[in-house]
Motif scaffolding. Structure first.
Motif, PDB file in Angstrom:
ATOM      1  N   ARG A  49      45.767  22.895  25.174  1.00 25.93           N
ATOM      2  CA  ARG A  49      46.137  23.054  23.774  1.00 25.93           C
ATOM      3  C   ARG A  49      45.371  22.068  22.894  1.00 25.93           C
ATOM      4  NH1 ARG A  49      51.876  22.355  23.570  1.00 25.93           N
ATOM      5  NH2 ARG A  49      51.461  20.167  23.136  1.00 25.93           N
ATOM      6  N   VAL A  50      45.243  20.844  23.361  1.00 25.34           N
ATOM      7  CA  VAL A  50      44.479  19.840  22.621  1.00 25.34           C
ATOM      8  C   VAL A  50      43.003  20.219  22.576  1.00 25.34           C
ATOM      9  CG1 VAL A  50      43.726  17.436  22.673  1.00 25.34           C
ATOM     10  CG2 VAL A  50      46.113  17.983  23.049  1.00 25.34           C
ATOM     11  N   ALA A  51      42.464  20.731  23.677  1.00 26.66           N
ATOM     12  CA  ALA A  51      41.056  21.127  23.717  1.00 26.66           C
ATOM     13  C   ALA A  51      40.787  22.287  22.762  1.00 26.66           C
ATOM     14  CB  ALA A  51      40.663  21.508  25.141  1.00 26.66           C
ATOM     15  N   ILE A  52      41.659  23.267  22.731  1.00 27.63           N
ATOM     16  CA  ILE A  52      41.481  24.401  21.821  1.00 27.63           C
ATOM     17  C   ILE A  52      41.573  23.937  20.372  1.00 27.63           C
ATOM     18  CG2 ILE A  52      42.550  26.549  21.017  1.00 27.63           C
ATOM     19  CD1 ILE A  52      43.212  27.111  23.971  1.00 27.63           C
ATOM     20  N   PHE A  53      42.520  23.063  20.073  1.00 30.22           N
ATOM     21  CA  PHE A  53      42.627  22.524  18.719  1.00 30.22           C
ATOM     22  C   PHE A  53      41.356  21.790  18.328  1.00 30.22           C
ATOM     23  CE2 PHE A  53      43.636  18.925  15.953  1.00 30.22           C
ATOM     24  CZ  PHE A  53      44.153  19.603  14.858  1.00 30.22           C
ATOM     25  N   THR A  54      40.795  21.006  19.238  1.00 30.51           N
ATOM     26  CA  THR A  54      39.573  20.257  18.956  1.00 30.51           C
ATOM     27  C   THR A  54      38.402  21.198  18.704  1.00 30.51           C
ATOM     28  OG1 THR A  54      40.376  18.457  20.344  1.00 30.51           O
ATOM     29  CG2 THR A  54      38.032  18.478  19.838  1.00 30.51           C
ATOM     30  N   ILE A  55      38.278  22.238  19.507  1.00 31.20           N
ATOM     31  CA  ILE A  55      37.186  23.199  19.327  1.00 31.20           C
ATOM     32  C   ILE A  55      37.318  23.922  17.991  1.00 31.20           C
ATOM     33  CG2 ILE A  55      36.208  25.348  20.221  1.00 31.20           C
ATOM     34  CD1 ILE A  55      36.866  24.272  23.031  1.00 31.20           C
ATOM     35  N   VAL A  56      38.525  24.335  17.641  1.00 36.13           N
ATOM     36  CA  VAL A  56      38.736  25.024  16.362  1.00 36.13           C
ATOM     37  C   VAL A  56      38.409  24.094  15.196  1.00 36.13           C
ATOM     38  CG1 VAL A  56      40.509  26.027  14.868  1.00 36.13           C
ATOM     39  CG2 VAL A  56      40.374  26.699  17.263  1.00 36.13           C
ATOM     40  N   GLN A  57      38.862  22.844  15.267  1.00 28.58           N
ATOM     41  CA  GLN A  57      38.580  21.900  14.193  1.00 28.58           C
ATOM     42  C   GLN A  57      37.082  21.625  14.073  1.00 28.58           C
ATOM     43  OE1 GLN A  57      40.689  20.540  11.877  1.00 28.58           O
ATOM     44  NE2 GLN A  57      42.097  22.064  12.707  1.00 28.58           N
ATOM     45  N   ALA A  58      36.395  21.527  15.194  1.00 34.08           N
ATOM     46  CA  ALA A  58      34.947  21.303  15.144  1.00 34.08           C
ATOM     47  C   ALA A  58      34.238  22.501  14.533  1.00 34.08           C
ATOM     48  CB  ALA A  58      34.420  21.032  16.552  1.00 34.08           C
ATOM     49  N   PHE A  59      34.666  23.709  14.878  1.00 36.48           N
ATOM     50  CA  PHE A  59      34.053  24.902  14.302  1.00 36.48           C
ATOM     51  C   PHE A  59      34.304  24.969  12.808  1.00 36.48           C
ATOM     52  CE2 PHE A  59      34.490  29.316  12.900  1.00 36.48           C
ATOM     53  CZ  PHE A  59      33.194  29.746  13.108  1.00 36.48           C
ATOM     54  N   LEU A  60      35.538  24.721  12.376  1.00 33.69           N
ATOM     55  CA  LEU A  60      35.841  24.766  10.949  1.00 33.69           C
ATOM     56  C   LEU A  60      35.088  23.686  10.181  1.00 33.69           C
ATOM     57  CD1 LEU A  60      39.672  25.499  11.049  1.00 33.69           C
ATOM     58  CD2 LEU A  60      37.814  27.079  10.503  1.00 33.69           C
ATOM     59  N   SER A  61      34.945  22.526  10.777  1.00 34.04           N
ATOM     60  CA  SER A  61      34.181  21.454  10.142  1.00 34.04           C
ATOM     61  C   SER A  61      32.717  21.838  10.000  1.00 34.04           C
ATOM     62  CB  SER A  61      34.317  20.172  10.963  1.00 34.04           C
ATOM     63  OG  SER A  61      33.502  19.155  10.433  1.00 34.04           O
ATOM     64  N   ALA A  62      32.146  22.410  11.050  1.00 39.25           N
ATOM     65  CA  ALA A  62      30.744  22.836  10.987  1.00 39.25           C
ATOM     66  C   ALA A  62      30.560  23.964   9.981  1.00 39.25           C
ATOM     67  CB  ALA A  62      30.268  23.269  12.366  1.00 39.25           C
ATOM     68  N   ALA A  63      31.494  24.902   9.926  1.00 36.75           N
ATOM     69  CA  ALA A  63      31.400  26.001   8.968  1.00 36.75           C
ATOM     70  C   ALA A  63      31.502  25.479   7.539  1.00 36.75           C
ATOM     71  CB  ALA A  63      32.493  27.039   9.242  1.00 36.75           C
ATOM     72  N   GLY A  64      32.427  24.553   7.309  1.00 31.55           N
ATOM     73  CA  GLY A  64      32.558  23.966   5.975  1.00 31.55           C
ATOM     74  C   GLY A  64      31.320  23.193   5.572  1.00 31.55           C
ATOM     75  N   GLY A  66      28.320  23.685   6.677  1.00 22.79           N
ATOM     76  CA  GLY A  66      27.256  24.658   6.453  1.00 22.79           C
ATOM     77  C   GLY A  66      27.373  25.318   5.092  1.00 22.79           C
ATOM     78  N   CYS A  67      28.588  25.682   4.698  1.00 24.05           N
ATOM     79  CA  CYS A  67      28.783  26.295   3.374  1.00 24.05           C
ATOM     80  C   CYS A  67      28.426  25.319   2.263  1.00 24.05           C
ATOM     81  CB  CYS A  67      30.231  26.756   3.222  1.00 24.05           C
ATOM     82  SG  CYS A  67      30.651  28.169   4.237  1.00 24.05           S
ATOM     83  N   ILE A  68      28.873  24.084   2.379  1.00 17.59           N
ATOM     84  CA  ILE A  68      28.549  23.086   1.361  1.00 17.59           C
ATOM     85  C   ILE A  68      27.048  22.827   1.322  1.00 17.59           C
ATOM     86  CG2 ILE A  68      28.830  20.649   0.752  1.00 17.59           C
ATOM     87  CD1 ILE A  68      31.720  20.913   1.781  1.00 17.59           C
ATOM     88  N   GLY A  69      26.417  22.772   2.485  1.00 19.01           N
ATOM     89  CA  GLY A  69      24.976  22.538   2.543  1.00 19.01           C
ATOM     90  C   GLY A  69      24.183  23.675   1.934  1.00 19.01           C
ATOM     91  N   LEU A  70      24.592  24.918   2.213  1.00 23.41           N
ATOM     92  CA  LEU A  70      23.891  26.058   1.621  1.00 23.41           C
ATOM     93  C   LEU A  70      24.065  26.097   0.116  1.00 23.41           C
ATOM     94  CD1 LEU A  70      24.574  28.920   4.182  1.00 23.41           C
ATOM     95  CD2 LEU A  70      22.397  27.836   3.655  1.00 23.41           C
ATOM     96  N   CYS A  71      25.277  25.817  -0.355  1.00 25.28           N
ATOM     97  CA  CYS A  71      25.498  25.797  -1.804  1.00 25.28           C
ATOM     98  C   CYS A  71      24.661  24.680  -2.445  1.00 25.28           C
ATOM     99  CB  CYS A  71      26.971  25.576  -2.102  1.00 25.28           C
ATOM    100  SG  CYS A  71      27.991  27.000  -1.665  1.00 25.28           S
ATOM    101  N   ALA A  72      24.616  23.537  -1.828  1.00 28.73           N
ATOM    102  CA  ALA A  72      23.832  22.429  -2.369  1.00 28.73           C
ATOM    103  C   ALA A  72      22.335  22.755  -2.356  1.00 28.73           C
ATOM    104  CB  ALA A  72      24.104  21.154  -1.571  1.00 28.73           C
ATOM    105  N   ALA A  73      21.884  23.470  -1.332  1.00 24.63           N
ATOM    106  CA  ALA A  73      20.467  23.801  -1.251  1.00 24.63           C
ATOM    107  C   ALA A  73      20.041  24.805  -2.313  1.00 24.63           C
ATOM    108  CB  ALA A  73      20.160  24.364   0.133  1.00 24.63           C
TER     109      ALA A  73
END
Length: 76
Positions: A49-64, A66-73
């Motif tokens: 459960r902790v591993a799945i939570f960590t993977i989801v948080q890492a994915f959401l962080s990377a997606a966020g 990426g979105c901020i980086g694309l908007c800034a670019a």
């Protein structure tokens, strides 16, 4: 110029594999005693459960990021 692109692709892939290994090797070391010593199933569920939570948080962080980086670019 083509060789530089291939070197960057290979370097990026190696960095990606290193990041995955840095996560999955310690996770495997944490889960392995559950199978070797016969610990309870609740311990395994807790670790997964902790591993799945960590993977989801890492994915959401990377997606966020990426979105901020694309908007800034495009807009800055």
């Amino acid at each position: 110029m083509r060789y530089i692109r291939y070197i960057l692709i290979i370097t990026g892939f190696c960095a990606f594999c290193a990041v995955l290994a840095a996560f999955f090797i310690p996770m495997g070391a944490a889960v392995l005693p559950v199978f070797n010593s016969g610990l309870s199933e609740t311990a395994l569920r807790s670790i997964l459960r902790v591993a799945i939570f960590t993977i989801v948080q890492a994915f959401l962080s990377a997606a966020g990021a990426g979105c901020i980086g694309l908007c800034a670019a495009f807009f800055c």
